[in-house]
Design an enzyme around this catalytic site. Structure first.
Site, PDB file in Angstrom:
ATOM      1  N   GLY A  16       0.819  -1.193   0.000  1.00 50.83           N
ATOM      2  CA  GLY A  16       0.000   0.000   0.000  1.00 50.83           C
ATOM      3  C   GLY A  16       0.857   1.249   0.000  1.00 50.83           C
ATOM      4  O   GLY A  16       2.095   1.210   0.026  1.00 50.83           O
ATOM      5  N   TRP A  17       0.204   2.397  -0.043  1.00 45.72           N
ATOM      6  CA  TRP A  17       0.928   3.673  -0.134  1.00 45.72           C
ATOM      7  C   TRP A  17       1.939   3.832   1.007  1.00 45.72           C
ATOM      8  O   TRP A  17       3.091   4.195   0.778  1.00 45.72           O
ATOM      9  CB  TRP A  17      -0.081   4.811  -0.107  1.00 45.72           C
ATOM     10  CG  TRP A  17       0.528   6.175  -0.158  1.00 45.72           C
ATOM     11  CD1 TRP A  17       0.678   7.047   0.885  1.00 45.72           C
ATOM     12  CD2 TRP A  17       1.093   6.824  -1.308  1.00 45.72           C
ATOM     13  NE1 TRP A  17       1.286   8.197   0.453  1.00 45.72           N
ATOM     14  CE2 TRP A  17       1.560   8.097  -0.887  1.00 45.72           C
ATOM     15  CE3 TRP A  17       1.250   6.452  -2.645  1.00 45.72           C
ATOM     16  CZ2 TRP A  17       2.167   8.997  -1.765  1.00 45.72           C
ATOM     17  CZ3 TRP A  17       1.847   7.352  -3.516  1.00 45.72           C
ATOM     18  CH2 TRP A  17       2.301   8.600  -3.084  1.00 45.72           C
ATOM     19  N   GLU A  71       3.739   0.398  -4.523  1.00 44.12           N
ATOM     20  CA  GLU A  71       3.538   1.728  -5.098  1.00 44.12           C
ATOM     21  C   GLU A  71       4.815   2.558  -4.957  1.00 44.12           C
ATOM     22  O   GLU A  71       4.981   3.270  -3.972  1.00 44.12           O
ATOM     23  CB  GLU A  71       2.362   2.412  -4.399  1.00 44.12           C
ATOM     24  CG  GLU A  71       1.059   1.631  -4.496  1.00 44.12           C
ATOM     25  CD  GLU A  71      -0.113   2.296  -3.773  1.00 44.12           C
ATOM     26  OE1 GLU A  71      -0.074   3.533  -3.552  1.00 44.12           O
ATOM     27  OE2 GLU A  71      -1.066   1.591  -3.428  1.00 44.12           O
ATOM     28  N   TYR A  72       5.785   2.500  -5.951  1.00 46.43           N
ATOM     29  CA  TYR A  72       5.655   1.843  -7.260  1.00 46.43           C
ATOM     30  C   TYR A  72       7.010   1.283  -7.639  1.00 46.43           C
ATOM     31  O   TYR A  72       8.029   1.902  -7.324  1.00 46.43           O
ATOM     32  CB  TYR A  72       5.203   2.834  -8.341  1.00 46.43           C
ATOM     33  CG  TYR A  72       3.875   3.478  -8.026  1.00 46.43           C
ATOM     34  CD1 TYR A  72       2.683   2.844  -8.383  1.00 46.43           C
ATOM     35  CD2 TYR A  72       3.825   4.690  -7.357  1.00 46.43           C
ATOM     36  CE1 TYR A  72       1.461   3.428  -8.108  1.00 46.43           C
ATOM     37  CE2 TYR A  72       2.600   5.262  -7.067  1.00 46.43           C
ATOM     38  CZ  TYR A  72       1.425   4.630  -7.435  1.00 46.43           C
ATOM     39  OH  TYR A  72       0.224   5.198  -7.124  1.00 46.43           O
ATOM     40  N   MET A 132      -5.170   0.776 -10.495  1.00 46.75           N
ATOM     41  CA  MET A 132      -5.697   1.820  -9.610  1.00 46.75           C
ATOM     42  C   MET A 132      -6.101   3.057 -10.406  1.00 46.75           C
ATOM     43  O   MET A 132      -5.427   4.095 -10.392  1.00 46.75           O
ATOM     44  CB  MET A 132      -4.666   2.139  -8.526  1.00 46.75           C
ATOM     45  CG  MET A 132      -4.429   0.966  -7.582  1.00 46.75           C
ATOM     46  SD  MET A 132      -3.251   1.320  -6.247  1.00 46.75           S
ATOM     47  CE  MET A 132      -1.703   1.271  -7.157  1.00 46.75           C
ATOM     48  N   ASP A 135      -7.515   8.597  -8.195  1.00 48.36           N
ATOM     49  CA  ASP A 135      -6.471   9.477  -7.651  1.00 48.36           C
ATOM     50  C   ASP A 135      -5.590  10.082  -8.740  1.00 48.36           C
ATOM     51  O   ASP A 135      -4.419  10.391  -8.501  1.00 48.36           O
ATOM     52  CB  ASP A 135      -5.595   8.730  -6.628  1.00 48.36           C
ATOM     53  CG  ASP A 135      -6.338   8.396  -5.353  1.00 48.36           C
ATOM     54  OD1 ASP A 135      -7.435   8.955  -5.145  1.00 48.36           O
ATOM     55  OD2 ASP A 135      -5.839   7.570  -4.568  1.00 48.36           O
ATOM     56  N   TRP A 165     -12.017   0.522  -3.914  1.00 47.15           N
ATOM     57  CA  TRP A 165     -11.376   0.989  -2.683  1.00 47.15           C
ATOM     58  C   TRP A 165     -12.275   2.062  -2.093  1.00 47.15           C
ATOM     59  O   TRP A 165     -12.494   3.090  -2.725  1.00 47.15           O
ATOM     60  CB  TRP A 165     -10.005   1.572  -2.961  1.00 47.15           C
ATOM     61  CG  TRP A 165      -9.401   2.094  -1.695  1.00 47.15           C
ATOM     62  CD1 TRP A 165      -9.635   3.305  -1.098  1.00 47.15           C
ATOM     63  CD2 TRP A 165      -8.468   1.417  -0.842  1.00 47.15           C
ATOM     64  NE1 TRP A 165      -8.932   3.431   0.065  1.00 47.15           N
ATOM     65  CE2 TRP A 165      -8.206   2.287   0.246  1.00 47.15           C
ATOM     66  CE3 TRP A 165      -7.848   0.172  -0.891  1.00 47.15           C
ATOM     67  CZ2 TRP A 165      -7.332   1.939   1.268  1.00 47.15           C
ATOM     68  CZ3 TRP A 165      -6.985  -0.160   0.124  1.00 47.15           C
ATOM     69  CH2 TRP A 165      -6.724   0.708   1.193  1.00 47.15           C
TER      70      TRP A 165
END
Length: 611
Positions: free
Chosen positions: A343-344, A385-386, A451, A454, A591
């Site tokens: 995840g981020w 990511e990423y 994704m 965003d 999400w």
């Protein structure tokens, strides 16, 4: 809130425990070669602690146990552990859990409870027989029904038919068990064999059915032999059958958001999705690790928060979200659950993981297959990511890093597990899609969660305002390549199969304040006010506080006062699902679940749109 033993420890400091052991033997029906003994372990006046010990005194293994007794009026069980305890009036029944039902000859198992009131158990039976191991004839439990046969099998249904069981007092009904979990109780047919049609199945999926009879005294007999059923159709993405409908469940949602696994059931979401990604596990020192131990497997759930309405006990071996997901799968066996890592926030650890892919894969396998929750997860999702690009941190592992990591993970997990990845949707020239070998890595992944959201947001504090999840480019869009269609087209052009691409839907909006222009492209003074974070808000809030005023690029936007937001609605999701089907994509994902309404209207739009 993490001290699991606080209540019980408090009780033991108040009183001196004593043992009052009794073997209760009251006739019911034949269940020889096993005993049940009650021990009163504590007494604090208004209540007491008690435990039962079940012992296999025979020469063959017991596959399950069921202890029943009566309490005098005013005495009841307040809490319990290591058994499922229920009551009808003053009659109490304790059944084994999934992990402690099997008893080898000579083996024992103990379960306990805290009681309220002064009473003492009486009229004990064990598996329908006397608790002292004696056999009392004249009221035998039912026989096993005939092995069920399956017919009328479709993508979503199967009809089961079986020959009647026998009982000296008559058969009251039959329990139908799917993969060991009761899914229906049906009365016996007046003539001929009894049947039941299960119409809640998923396409291309394997199931196993057994049937168990229940007599007029509610005694259950042995289960029948099993029949295997595979529904028609193909449940794989892009395979001509059902599409993937996957949603993220966030571990931290159980805190301030008060969103629990049970909400997936009560909202109708669980019935309409095929997969869940549990977010997130951490990546530390090149290995998969637990992200939040308390939320993952230690948080105690009360009955009203639990999927099956049964409260956790202080000493059960697994609690938290993992146990609730286990209960959700029992109720919705078509759902597959993946443990998502990274995840981020936690993607920085992938750089070290890429230096030793085999060690990383081994650590992930060991964690996903931990014996405490191995049955919960059906695969793993890598949310890096990423690779070879920048997110919260920058990575320079090289374009082959993701492919190497994917290959090692697939090798370790093998063909029977799902291995997926969440990937960038940056389709700009020289953008993130160009930085890694997504086509090469796709050979090891079952699918990619692209994704496609965003793209734009209030990190550009003065705008221009733009929808964060455009399906297609539109005149005046701030950045070339920042749309779903451009990202999907670029991945296809690289060589990623269309059936391995899932379209992403955000169940939230992004917005600005200080905006005077209704149409996209306006100037702002800063991020919009959000409940948990500036510039972001759940759909369930925005649909009423700032209703959509227009659409652009296949998604919606809203102008209310001096605020400007963009988000998807059921109508724009339907448009996106039609587009995904036309592109022959494997399906869609979202999400995250906690952003939807309490009746799951966005999930329903995905579900109906992909039919």
């Amino acid at each position: 809130m993490r001290f699991r033993h606080k209540v019980v420890a408090g009780l033991t400091t108040l009183v001196l425990p004593f043992a009052a052991m009794v073997g209760l033997a009251t006739p019911a029906s034949a269940a020889a070669n096993a005993t049940a003994t009650f021990t009163k372990t504590q007494d604090w006046g208004s209540g007491f602690g008690g435990s039962w010990t079940v012992k296999n005194t025979g020469t063959t293994t017991l596959s399950s146990w069921n202890v029943e007794w009566d309490f005098p009026t005013g005495t009841r069980v307040a809490s319990s552990w290591d058994a499922t305890i229920t009551s009808t009036g003053d009659h109490w029944t304790a059944k084994n859990l999934a992990w402690n039902g099997t008893l080898a000859p000579g083996a024992t198992v103990t379960f306990g409870f805290n009681g309220v009131g002064p009473g003492f158990p009486s009229n004990c039976t064990l598996n329908g027989g006397s608790c002292d191991g004696g056999v009392v004839p004249g009221d035998e439990p039912p026989s096993a029904p005939g092995t069920p046969t399956a017919s009328g099998i479709t993508d979503t249904a199967a009809k089961l038919t079986w020959a009647a069981a026998t009982d000296d007092k008559g058969i009251k009904n039959y329990d139908v068990l799917r993969d060991g979990v009761k899914v229906a109780t049906v009365p016996p047919a007046t003539t001929g064999p009894t049947s039941y049609t299960d119409n809640t199945l998923s396409a291309g999926t394997d199931y196993s059915y057994t049937v168990q009879a229940r007599d007029t005294k509610d005694q259950t007999g042995p289960v029948s032999a099993s029949v295997a059923v595979r529904t028609t159709g193909n449940g794989n993405p892009g395979g001509g059958g059902s599409k993937i409908k996957m949603g993220y469940f966030t571990q931290w949602g159980v805190y301030g958001r008060n969103y629990h696994v049970k909400n997936l059931d009560t909202s109708g979401t669980a019935a309409k999705i095929t997969h869940i990604n549990y977010a997130f596990g951490n990546v530390q020192n090149g290995k998969c690790t637990i992200g939040d131990a308390y939320a993952d497997y230690d948080k105690a759930y009360t009955a009203d928060q639990s999927v099956d309405g049964v409260a956790d006990t202080w000493d059960q071996p697994l609690r938290g979200n993992f146990n609730q997901l286990r209960k959700l799968k029992a109720k919705h066996p078509h759902i597959k659950i993946l443990f998502s890592f990274g995840g981020w926030t936690w993607s920085g650890g992938f750089t070290q993981a890429a230096q030793n892919p085999a060690a990383f894969a081994q650590s992930c396998y060991d964690l996903v297959e931990d014996p405490r929750w191995a049955d919960v997860f059906d695969g793993i999702d890598l949310d890096w990511e990423y690779p070879n690009a920048c997110g919260l941190t920058c990575d320079n592992s090289g374009p082959a890093a993701l492919k190497n990591l994917a290959a090692a993970t697939r090798t370790k997990f093998g063909p029977n597990y799902l291995v997926t990845a969440a990937i960038t949707a940056d389709g700009s020239t020289g953008g993130k899609i160009d930085k890694a070998d997504y086509a090469g890595a796709s050979a090891s992944f079952d699918w990619y969660n692209v994704m496609t959201y965003d793209f734009f947001g209030s990190w550009a504090t003065k705008g221009p305002t733009a929808p964060h999840s455009p399906l297609t480019p539109y005149p005046g869009i701030p950045q070339q390549g920042f749309s779903s269609s451009e990202a999907i087209a670029k991945l296809k052009a690289q060589g990623v199969p269309d059936k391995k691409l899932l379209l992403g839907i955000g169940f939230y909006g992004r917005g600005w304040t200080g905006v005077t222009q209704d149409a996209p492209g306006g100037v702002a003074t800063g991020p919009g006010q959000g409940t948990y974070e500036q510039g972001i808000e759940d759909y369930k809030v925005l649909k009423t506080t700032c209703p959509a005023t227009g659409t652009v690029g296949g998604t919606a936007y809203a102008k209310c006062g001096n605020s400007w937001w963009s988000y998807d609605t059921p109508a724009t999701i339907q448009t996106k699902m039609a587009w995904a089907k036309n592109q022959k994509l494997g399906g869609a994902f979202f999400w995250s679940a906690d952003g939807d309404t309490s009746n799951g209207e966005l999930v329903n739009a995905i579900h109906t749109g992909l039919q």
